[in-house]
Design an enzyme around this catalytic site. Sequence first.
Site, PDB file in Angstrom:
ATOM      1  N   LYS A 107       0.827  -1.224   0.000  1.00 20.67           N
ATOM      2  CA  LYS A 107       0.000   0.000   0.000  1.00 20.67           C
ATOM      3  C   LYS A 107       0.856   1.267   0.000  1.00 20.67           C
ATOM      4  CE  LYS A 107      -3.900  -2.291   2.242  1.00 20.67           C
ATOM      5  NZ  LYS A 107      -3.266  -3.608   2.514  1.00 20.67           N
ATOM      6  N   ARG A 108       1.839   1.309  -0.864  1.00 20.80           N
ATOM      7  CA  ARG A 108       2.725   2.465  -0.937  1.00 20.80           C
ATOM      8  C   ARG A 108       2.017   3.638  -1.608  1.00 20.80           C
ATOM      9  NH1 ARG A 108       5.171   0.117   2.843  1.00 20.80           N
ATOM     10  NH2 ARG A 108       7.161  -0.919   2.460  1.00 20.80           N
TER      11      ARG A 108
END
Length: 287
Positions: A107-108
């Site tokens: 989930k960058r």
Amino acid sequence: MSNETFGSDMSAKPFGGRLRVAMDTRGPLCVGIDPHAHLLDAWGLPDTAEGLASFTYGVVDALADRVAVFKPQSAFFERFGSAGIAVLEQATIRLREAGALVIIDAKRGDIGTTMAGYASAYLAEKGPLACDALTVSPYLGFGSLQPAIDEAREAGAGLFVLALTSNPEGPQFQSARTADGPTVAGAVLDGLRALNADADGLGSFGAVVGATISSTDENLDINGPLLAPGLGAQGGTAEGLTEVFGSAVRNVVPSSSREILGAGPDATALQDAAARTNDAYRTVLGY
């Protein structure tokens, strides 16, 4: 079981094409590798980097040549520092060598050169954590994803962008209306639909849509994959996927973790749990 490889050469075919073939061949199941402390304990392993390695490689050895897609959750590796990241790196290599596709759930999300740095690490063909697809967050603006989009296109990789998550706090942002009228989630889906517009077959830019959201008025037909976490222990069911995803259900990548991992550490028990779950999704999704 199939020995055909889908994840070892990212440049051979775009991610969406490889994903479609992999699911057609091995079934749609995505196994989440989520080494919670309580799962390590249930397997009789210590909550250490060594225990993490034994758990992770046990899953890899049992399932890598049987399941189409794996989704290791980066947080459970990061909590052990560099030793944990080394396990994630090695597991990704082993899974892809066995023909599976790997979605690293990290989930960058950031802007400019920082996002480019994340993209280089996870999506570049020779990156240290090179995987087939990465989960990313669009909440600095959909345009902030551009470095990752560019890297994914160049490497033949994919992205899964948070759109309609099943956590109760999600609607505060995702259901909010943009200045142009659509919801934030709708704007994300529109952006993905545009990225996939020229795809030959299934596009490589997908959305994360929780399997437990019950239903939605958003248009999920983005010509791309729809990663559906929340199945099994979190309450989502195979039968409920049709209600949530409607006509787009054929593009769902159903992700299950504890339902399968809880059967370990016995390899045969893991394989049986994965096969049962995969068969249920095959039936519902039309494979």
